[in-house]
Design an enzyme around this catalytic site. Structure first.
Site, mmCIF file in Angstrom:
data_model
loop_
_atom_site.group_PDB
_atom_site.id
_atom_site.type_symbol
_atom_site.label_atom_id
_atom_site.label_comp_id
_atom_site.label_asym_id
_atom_site.label_seq_id
_atom_site.Cartn_x
_atom_site.Cartn_y
_atom_site.Cartn_z
ATOM 1 N N HIS A 156 17.553 0.321 -4.616
ATOM 2 C CA HIS A 156 16.144 -0.158 -4.513
ATOM 3 C C HIS A 156 15.911 -1.950 -4.086
ATOM 4 O O HIS A 156 15.335 -1.869 -2.987
ATOM 5 C CB HIS A 156 15.615 0.053 -6.017
ATOM 6 C CG HIS A 156 14.083 -0.110 -6.248
ATOM 7 N ND1 HIS A 156 13.478 -1.372 -5.962
ATOM 8 C CD2 HIS A 156 13.110 0.792 -5.906
ATOM 9 C CE1 HIS A 156 12.245 -1.399 -6.131
ATOM 10 N NE2 HIS A 156 11.648 -0.228 -6.128
ATOM 11 N N HIS B 87 -17.338 -11.993 -23.598
ATOM 12 C CA HIS B 87 -17.947 -12.012 -22.472
ATOM 13 C C HIS B 87 -18.476 -13.390 -22.101
ATOM 14 O O HIS B 87 -18.727 -13.632 -20.835
ATOM 15 C CB HIS B 87 -19.230 -11.107 -22.524
ATOM 16 C CG HIS B 87 -18.970 -9.868 -22.426
ATOM 17 N ND1 HIS B 87 -18.011 -9.107 -23.300
ATOM 18 C CD2 HIS B 87 -19.578 -8.681 -21.902
ATOM 19 C CE1 HIS B 87 -18.414 -7.826 -23.340
ATOM 20 N NE2 HIS B 87 -19.145 -7.558 -22.371
ATOM 21 N N GLU C 73 -13.736 -2.703 -11.636
ATOM 22 C CA GLU C 73 -13.615 -4.171 -11.178
ATOM 23 C C GLU C 73 -12.653 -4.422 -10.088
ATOM 24 O O GLU C 73 -12.817 -4.888 -8.831
ATOM 25 C CB GLU C 73 -13.530 -5.044 -12.208
ATOM 26 C CG GLU C 73 -14.773 -5.195 -13.095
ATOM 27 C CD GLU C 73 -14.666 -4.293 -14.235
ATOM 28 O OE1 GLU C 73 -15.472 -4.342 -15.051
ATOM 29 O OE2 GLU C 73 -13.645 -3.606 -14.187
ATOM 30 N N PHE D 89 -15.108 -10.612 -16.344
ATOM 31 C CA PHE D 89 -14.166 -9.782 -15.680
ATOM 32 C C PHE D 89 -13.557 -9.914 -14.500
ATOM 33 O O PHE D 89 -12.955 -9.021 -13.865
ATOM 34 C CB PHE D 89 -15.105 -8.337 -15.581
ATOM 35 C CG PHE D 89 -15.489 -8.020 -16.829
ATOM 36 C CD1 PHE D 89 -14.944 -8.231 -18.110
ATOM 37 C CD2 PHE D 89 -16.930 -7.328 -16.999
ATOM 38 C CE1 PHE D 89 -15.740 -7.902 -19.145
ATOM 39 C CE2 PHE D 89 -17.473 -7.184 -18.242
ATOM 40 C CZ PHE D 89 -17.163 -7.282 -19.524
ATOM 41 N N HIS E 248 14.821 -4.928 0.281
ATOM 42 C CA HIS E 248 14.814 -3.365 -0.302
ATOM 43 C C HIS E 248 15.051 -2.428 0.734
ATOM 44 O O HIS E 248 14.293 -2.127 1.421
ATOM 45 C CB HIS E 248 13.319 -3.043 -1.056
ATOM 46 C CG HIS E 248 13.017 -4.071 -2.178
ATOM 47 N ND1 HIS E 248 12.483 -5.489 -1.732
ATOM 48 C CD2 HIS E 248 12.715 -4.128 -3.527
ATOM 49 C CE1 HIS E 248 12.254 -6.226 -2.884
ATOM 50 N NE2 HIS E 248 12.565 -5.316 -3.928
ATOM 51 N N ASN F 161 10.630 9.708 -5.022
ATOM 52 C CA ASN F 161 11.851 9.516 -5.235
ATOM 53 C C ASN F 161 12.582 9.454 -6.512
ATOM 54 O O ASN F 161 13.753 9.284 -6.851
ATOM 55 C CB ASN F 161 12.508 8.602 -4.267
ATOM 56 C CG ASN F 161 12.075 7.025 -4.462
ATOM 57 O OD1 ASN F 161 11.881 6.610 -5.693
ATOM 58 N ND2 ASN F 161 11.751 6.249 -3.608
ATOM 59 N N ASP G 276 -23.767 -11.936 -26.579
ATOM 60 C CA ASP G 276 -22.967 -10.917 -26.238
ATOM 61 C C ASP G 276 -21.395 -11.529 -26.717
ATOM 62 O O ASP G 276 -20.290 -10.820 -27.055
ATOM 63 C CB ASP G 276 -22.342 -10.662 -24.797
ATOM 64 C CG ASP G 276 -23.522 -9.776 -24.619
ATOM 65 O OD1 ASP G 276 -23.989 -8.804 -25.210
ATOM 66 O OD2 ASP G 276 -23.658 -9.300 -23.323
ATOM 67 N N ILE H 38 12.605 6.961 -8.612
ATOM 68 C CA ILE H 38 13.446 5.899 -8.714
ATOM 69 C C ILE H 38 12.581 4.598 -8.981
ATOM 70 O O ILE H 38 11.941 4.247 -7.686
ATOM 71 C CB ILE H 38 14.597 5.547 -7.977
ATOM 72 C CG1 ILE H 38 15.712 6.850 -7.967
ATOM 73 C CG2 ILE H 38 15.504 4.279 -8.285
ATOM 74 C CD1 ILE H 38 16.405 6.681 -9.537
ATOM 75 N N LEU I 235 1.699 -3.948 -6.248
ATOM 76 C CA LEU I 235 1.616 -2.397 -6.011
ATOM 77 C C LEU I 235 0.318 -1.885 -6.455
ATOM 78 O O LEU I 235 -0.322 -2.167 -7.204
ATOM 79 C CB LEU I 235 2.810 -1.916 -6.989
ATOM 80 C CG LEU I 235 3.987 -2.168 -6.567
ATOM 81 C CD1 LEU I 235 5.229 -1.411 -7.545
ATOM 82 C CD2 LEU I 235 4.284 -1.585 -5.187
#
Length: 673
Positions: free
Chosen positions: A267, A479, A417, A443, A28, A187, A475, A189, A118
């Site tokens: 990119h 869960h 979480e 979770f 990149h 940027n 529950d 993009i 990311l």
């Protein structure tokens, strides 16, 4: 030639990134080229670091959250003088190089965290800033600021589109982490093109609402503007009411490339030989690929400044040590990651006391009892829960609740979480703490990628997962964890513990705390379970992950149990004994730890010639590696139901009688009577 452009230090970053990606035919180049001025100003004018000692404790931390721009970081490290020679840049993205496709901590000197998914680098930086603030409050004294550094993070549009960015940036503003500085590469993009079709957030307004100090938008290619912004951001860290800072830097992706700058083609693909040649001409760069002239290298070399900064800190640390020798020794121990002297003795006493406690108890409560016993001996232990403290029981007697400008050792993370798990990684990477956090096991799906990253980075982070099966009851299936423990066991380097009683839970905690080369996950029950390991002398066996809990002379089969189903294995053993069928019961609180034992021990616990049954209130497929194709597993391969736990165990056929029946089936016997 009159009017020719004079290459700049930032151009060295651009060309190294373009050359490396071009040679690798992969990578990149656009983001490194666009962020070159931002990086140059930060690294040559502001960042406190020493290339000769990448682990200097009071260095500033730099995180490249948009980790696909890895060549920017590799070029920075190489030019600054880290042990990353030019040949490593020439082998970008090649097998066993120190310049992998995304930055990896422990592979490349100077890389603070592994980034690529990311948003997680941003979350790591929040954890680092939190660790710095807490350590400073605990150890600094008037005139002795021995913990005093900043956490800088570069991020892009992708990081801000990921939901984790909201989780951690909201919390960072609430906690007022004023030494956190984020530089946003705005940027416009992403891989699919201009982000205006799918990302139109008012980012500055969003961060102001979080409680951040926002600067810009500024021209990210104007070095003086970037410098002024960083000076302003640093002032926040010196202000008692300061805030974390976001600097919005408007940039052009692939800046300098004559025909490809500003478009998504730059990119994630090499520029191509023709465009690289045109880039060289446009920048006035007359040097060969991977060649940087000495006058530019001199600008970049960080050894002299870094050595002076670290020497000054060492002088201040000596003065601190002379005045506060006990505090200094404790700080240095914490930074080194060593457990306190005498911890093993305190642990033995704690295990003995916990083992003597009679009566059924939920393993989530057993976990809290272990914390009550161990936490006073471990000031580096920093816990918390994702808005479930009363259910996860991650707090302990005498814990201090942390908050805005309030130091402590237990934090309510809110319903975050994923953000919690990734920030815990940042705290572990920073050093000085052994962090742990709690939520319901189901979770763990929200935080799974951060758990995976802790395992990839081999960081000591402990995840407390309660409500671990259909045993949580009413529950219902939303869960009730069915596939979670088996799937977590598949993550390399993650130790998964599913203890059966108080002693096994305490040992799971002890081994997780002792472990320095990876994370651990504790899967704990909501419902009470009987004592199965009543003697502290069993601790060493438990620590091996699997052991013979109850044997029988001439055993004809083995039953493996974990967690809340281990007592069902003992029930089955008693039923079969009454029929004259001797059976061995093996407790396996941690398959991952058991698998690391030597072959002789494994075969002694699980004799290959004996038919084997496993019982666990989870998906059965995982246990085939232990019972084989001819063995049997008592579990459930469906989602649960909403009902009281005892009714669910009966409904799904997870009972002592069902286990006994499975053994009989393997032995070809029928029950008497």
């Amino acid at each position: 030639m009159s009017g020719a452009r004079t290459p700049t230090p930032a151009d060295a970053l651009r060309l190294l990134a373009a050359d490396a990606v071009e040679q690798a035919k992969s990578g990149h180049p656009g983001a490194p080229m666009g962020m070159a001025e931002m990086a140059t100003v930060l690294w040559t004018r502001h960042l406190r670091h020493n290339p000769a000692d990448p682990h200097w404790p009071d260095r500033d931390r730099f995180v490249l959250s948009n980790g696909h721009a890895s060549m920017l970081l590799y070029a920075l490290l190489h030019l600054s003088g880290y042990d990353l020679p030019i040949d490593e840049l020439k082998h970008f993205r090649q097998l066993h190089s120190r310049t992998p496709g995304h930055p990896e901590v422990g592979v490349t000197p100077g890389v603070e965290t592994t980034t690529g998914p990311l948003g997680q680098g941003l979350a790591n930086a929040v954890g680092m800033a939190l660790a710095e603030k807490l350590l400073a409050a605990e150890f600094n004294r008037p005139g002795h600021d021995v913990v005093d550094h900043r956490s800088y993070v570069f991020l892009g549009d992708g990081c801000l589109m990921e939901g984790i960015s909201h989780e951690v940036c909201s919390l960072a503003g609430t906690l007022r982490l004023s030494k956190l500085v984020a530089l946003y590469d705005d940027n416009g993009i992403s891989i699919d093109g201009d982000v205006s079709g799918w990302f139109t957030d008012d980012t500055p307004a969003r961060f102001r609402a979080y409680g951040w100090h926002v600067i810009g938008p500024i021209d990210g290619h104007d070095s003086d503007a970037v410098d002024r912004a960083l000076v302003e951001a640093r002032a926040q860290g010196d202000d008692a009411a300061g805030k974390p800072t976001l600097i919005v830097c408007r940039t052009v992706i692939g800046h300098g490339a004559p025909t490809k700058a500003g478009g998504h083609d730059v990119h994630g693909s090499p520029l191509g030989a023709t465009e690289v040649a045109a880039l060289r001409a446009a920048l006035g760069w007359t040097w060969a690929p991977f060649e940087v002239p000495e006058h530019l290298r001199a600008v970049w070399d960080g050894h002299e400044r870094g050595t002076a900064l670290q020497t000054d800190w060492a002088r201040r640390l000596t003065a601190y040590r002379n005045e506060y020798p006990v505090l200094a020794a404790e700080l240095e121990r914490r930074i080194a990651g060593d457990l306190p002297a005498g911890f093993d003795g305190q642990l033995a006493q704690a295990l003995a006391a916990l083992a003597s406690q009679a009566g059924p108890v939920a393993t989530r409560k057993a976990s809290q009892l272990a914390l009550d016993a161990l936490a006073p001996a471990l000031p580096e232990l920093f816990g918390g829960s994702a808005d479930l403290t009363g259910s996860n029981l991650t707090n302990f007697k005498g814990c201090n609740i942390a908050g805005r400008d309030r130091p402590g050792n237990h934090l309510s993370w809110g319903v975050r979480e994923f953000g919690m798990a990734a920030a815990l990684n940042g705290m572990a990477l920073h050093g000085g703490y052994i962090p742990y956090g709690g939520t319901f096991l189901t979770f763990s799906d929200y935080s799974r990628n951060a758990i995976r990253m802790a395992a990839l980075m081999k960081q000591r982070v402990i995840h407390v997962f309660t409500h671990d099966s259909i045993g949580l009851g009413e529950d219902g299936p939303t869960h009730q964890s069915v596939e979670h423990v088996p799937s977590l066991r598949l993550i390399p380097h993650l130790d998964v513990w599913r203890p059966a009683d108080t002693l096994e839970t305490a040992v799971a905690w002890a081994e997780s705390l002792r472990r320095r080369d990876g994370p651990s996950a504790l899967a704990l029950s909501r419902q009470a379970v009987p004592v199965v390991a009543p003697s502290a002398e069993m601790a060493a066996s438990i620590a091996r992950g699997g052991y013979v809990l109850s044997d029988a002379p001439g055993a004809r089969a083995v039953v493996i149990g974990t967690g809340t189903e281990l007592h069902l294995a003992l029930q089955a053993q008693a039923l079969l004994a009454a029929e004259g069928v001797p059976v061995r019961v093996v407790s396996m609180p941690s398959t991952t730890v058991f698998d690391r034992q030597d072959a002789a021990y494994i075969d002694a616990v699980l004799p290959p010639a004996l038919p084997t049954v496993a019982v666990e209130a989870a998906h059965p497929d995982f246990w085939r590696k232990y019972v084989g194709r001819q063995g049997a597993v008592v579990g459930l391969a469906s989602f649960g139901e909403s009902a009281p736990a005892p009714a669910l165990y009966r409904h799904f056929g997870i009972t002592g009688e069902a286990v006994a029946a499975a053994v009989r089936g393997l032995l070809g016997q029928v029950p008497r009577g």
